[in-house]
Every structure is written in C-alpha cells, then in structure tokens.
Design a protein around this motif. Structure first.
Motif, PDB file in Angstrom:
ATOM      1  N   ASP A 110     -12.116   4.659  -7.098  1.00  0.00           N
ATOM      2  CA  ASP A 110     -11.090   5.821  -7.955  1.00  0.00           C
ATOM      3  C   ASP A 110      -9.513   5.790  -7.623  1.00  0.00           C
ATOM      4  N   THR A 111      -9.016   5.283  -6.779  1.00  0.00           N
ATOM      5  CA  THR A 111      -7.624   5.167  -6.321  1.00  0.00           C
ATOM      6  C   THR A 111      -7.295   4.275  -7.291  1.00  0.00           C
ATOM      7  N   GLN A 112      -8.257   2.540  -7.181  1.00  0.00           N
ATOM      8  CA  GLN A 112      -7.311   1.674  -8.753  1.00  0.00           C
ATOM      9  C   GLN A 112      -7.453   2.443  -9.647  1.00  0.00           C
ATOM     10  N   ASN A 140      -7.680   5.341 -11.628  1.00  0.00           N
ATOM     11  CA  ASN A 140      -6.931   6.805 -11.157  1.00  0.00           C
ATOM     12  C   ASN A 140      -5.226   6.063 -11.780  1.00  0.00           C
ATOM     13  N   ARG A 141      -5.022   5.073 -10.255  1.00  0.00           N
ATOM     14  CA  ARG A 141      -3.780   4.134 -11.082  1.00  0.00           C
ATOM     15  C   ARG A 141      -3.319   4.151 -12.692  1.00  0.00           C
ATOM     16  N   ASP A 170      -3.458   6.092 -15.235  1.00  0.00           N
ATOM     17  CA  ASP A 170      -1.563   6.885 -15.378  1.00  0.00           C
ATOM     18  C   ASP A 170      -0.736   6.377 -16.053  1.00  0.00           C
ATOM     19  N   TYR A 224       0.893   3.149  -3.863  1.00  0.00           N
ATOM     20  CA  TYR A 224      -0.679   3.729  -3.638  1.00  0.00           C
ATOM     21  C   TYR A 224      -0.507   4.500  -2.251  1.00  0.00           C
ATOM     22  N   ASP A 225       0.762   5.176  -2.108  1.00  0.00           N
ATOM     23  CA  ASP A 225       1.808   5.515  -1.318  1.00  0.00           C
ATOM     24  C   ASP A 225       0.236   5.510  -0.432  1.00  0.00           C
ATOM     25  N   ILE A 226      -0.253   4.882   0.407  1.00  0.00           N
ATOM     26  CA  ILE A 226      -1.248   4.793   1.462  1.00  0.00           C
ATOM     27  C   ILE A 226      -0.252   4.323   2.931  1.00  0.00           C
ATOM     28  N   LEU A 275       1.301  -1.206   0.227  1.00  0.00           N
ATOM     29  CA  LEU A 275      -0.061   0.046  -0.016  1.00  0.00           C
ATOM     30  C   LEU A 275       0.789   1.364  -0.206  1.00  0.00           C
ATOM     31  N   HIS A 331     -10.531  13.214 -15.306  1.00  0.00           N
ATOM     32  CA  HIS A 331     -11.480  13.095 -14.626  1.00  0.00           C
ATOM     33  C   HIS A 331     -12.547  12.673 -15.463  1.00  0.00           C
TER      34      HIS A 331
END
Length: 313
Positions: A241-243, A245-246, A249, A60-62, A56, A224
């Motif tokens: 969203d997080t998945q 968006n990665r 990218d 994901y920088d989590i 993580l 977006h």
C-alpha cells in the motif's frame, strides 16, 4: 540437543502463519524493502543502515527500527550453529531483491549450511499468482515439503545479482534474464526491474503506464479505489500500500477527480499515446540500489537502459 532449522521469512504475516501451524525451528523475520532506496553490498555495516534510515525518512516519513534490524543481523553471526536455512520468499520483485540480499548476507557470514528456498507463485488450479500467506495450510506445507535446495551456482548467482543491483550499471542484469537457475521467477523479476525505469517515449515505467490504462478503461471512483486495482493487477512487482500510494500521488498530474469519478486528463491521454516524455514532470527519482531512477530511461526498441542525457557525463 539436536540443531534447529533457521527459517527466514519475508515479513510478519508469514511469520505469524508459520507459528500458527507450528513449523519447527527458529524464525528470523526479514523486514526490509530493498527494491527501493539506496543499497550497498555490505548489508551488515553502519553505512548501509545510515543510507536506509535516511531514505525511509525522506521518501516515506518512516523511522527505521535500527535496533530490530541489528538484532536480525546478529542472529546470523552464529549461523553455523543451525542445521539448515530455509528461505521463504515469493515470486515478485519486492521479495526477490530481498532474497538475493539475504543470500549474499549469508555468504558474507560464512554460512556453510544447506540453504533451501520455499517460493510461491503459480498454484495448480488457480488463475492468479499466490503469495505464501495466501496459501491454504495444505498448500503451504506442500511447498515446504518440496522446498528447493540451492546449489553453489544459485548462491553465486544471487550474490552477483546483489552486487550488480548495488552497482552503477543495471544493464549488467540483462544477461541473467535468460540464465537457468533454481529461481523459477527470477527472469520475470529482472524484466520487471529493467522496465520500471522511465520509458524513453513517454517517461513512464511499465507499471505507471498500466495504472493510466486502468483509469482509462475502468470506472474508478477514487484514488483509494485505484489502489485496490493496482494491488491486484501489478504483475511481478509485489508492492504494498505505502509504495503504491506514493506512486499514485506522483501520477496525480494525469488524473481529474470529480463526482466520485477518477479519469484521465489531457496529460494522461498524451502520456498513454506517447506524445511527450513526462519523466521530469513526474519527478519520481527513487534510488534503485546503486542508481537513481531518473539516471536512465528504458528503450523498448533496444531493450536496454539508456543513460539520461542530463546525466550522460
């Protein structure tokens, strides 16, 4: 004092909903995202926590909330003090991998209770599949009333699938695509998992290829805007969203963005028409349980995973 029901939900949104409509019992909120990142069969272990925490942070920088995770697990140490367990998980891959992990964990904790499943998806009169939090109160209570009691074969199946997912050969999941069980959407989720490895022809997963098709066939204004499309048209993946968006990218090498218009560039068209394998260039080497994404490629012709040549030995 009568024993309580233990509800295990797929996230905070559903937990809040169940509290709002006063579902009786204690609620354990399962916060994990086990469809991505390394996993091992023994969830209640320091090794598992260290692997998840590192993943993580790196991808994901989590920062993993280890204390919260341990508190969740500790509830299950006294599992047989409840009268039953009700699992609330949805039709998609995200939920199903969490679900088989939870069932396996319950078995590791020597759970002797009846285990029920509340699973949403197809709703009569509705065109699109629905998540539990999207249901009306009446629909949700109907699902709860008609919850499915998992039998021993279902529990053994879930445990076997979890162990296989944590293993090194995900082709071993294929025979279970046609196996009958109480898990109505399992077949769709296993197919979705196998086809999220890079395709042998162009190096894209089914979802990645669908994303390029969305950009090609629709007036997409921005990344977006694209995110919204993917969230609504991702089929059986259930990514957030997080998945997504990665993923966007990683696919940026296929897009051009100008004048509020996202369009495919030359590479994007080459990928869609399978002119070249872009797996290495995309460089999306997410771990999936016991394997890395780039360790295998999916052969549509043979309908199986092929060991990537560089990793063949």
């Amino acid at each position: 004092m009568s024993l309580q029901t233990l509800h295990i939900t797929n996230g905070n949104s559903l937990t809040d909903y169940l509290n709002e409509i006063n579902i009786v019992g204690e609620i354990l909120t399962w916060q994990e995202m086990l469809c991505e990142g390394p996993t091992i069969s023994n969830i209640d272990s320091e090794e598992f926590i260290l692997k998840r925490k590192a993943f993580l942070s790196t991808f994901y920088d989590i920062e993993m909330n280890v204390q919260e995770f341990k508190e969740e697990i500790n509830i299950l140490n006294n599992i047989n003090n409840y009268k039953e367990v009700v699992l609330w998980f949805e039709y998609d891959l995200f939920c199903h991998i969490n679900m088989i992990a939870v069932i396996s964990l319950l078995k590791q904790k020597k759970c002797q209770l009846p285990i029920y499943l509340v699973c949403s998806g197809r709703i009569e009169g509705e065109k699109n599949l629905k998540g539990l939090s999207e249901l009306t109160t009446g629909q949700l209570l109907y699902h709860y009333k008609n919850k499915v009691l998992l039998n021993n074969d279902d529990i053994e199946l879930a445990t076997t699938l979890w162990d296989t997912y944590c293993g090194k050969d995900h082709n071993l999941l294929k025979p279970y695509i046609t196996k009958k069980s109480s898990f109505q959407y399992l077949s769709n989720c296993l197919k979705a998992h196998i086809t999220r490895f890079p395709n042998l022809d162009n190096g894209l997963s089914v979802l990645e290829e669908n994303i390029l098709s969305i950009v090609k066939d629709n007036p997409i204004r921005s990344k977006h805007h694209l995110l919204g499309y993917i969230l609504n048209y991702q089929g059986y993946y259930g990514f957030g969203d997080t998945q997504i968006n990665r993923l966007i990218d990683k696919l940026s090498i296929f897009f051009s963005e100008a004048d509020e218009q996202l369009s495919l560039n030359r590479k994007g068209h080459e990928a869609l028409y399978k002119k070249h394998n872009f797996a290495a260039e995309i460089d999306n080497n997410l771990p999936f349980g016991g394997v890395n994404r780039l360790d295998f490629q999916y052969s549509k012709k043979e309908n199986k995973l092929i060991k990537t040549q560089i990793n063949a030995n």
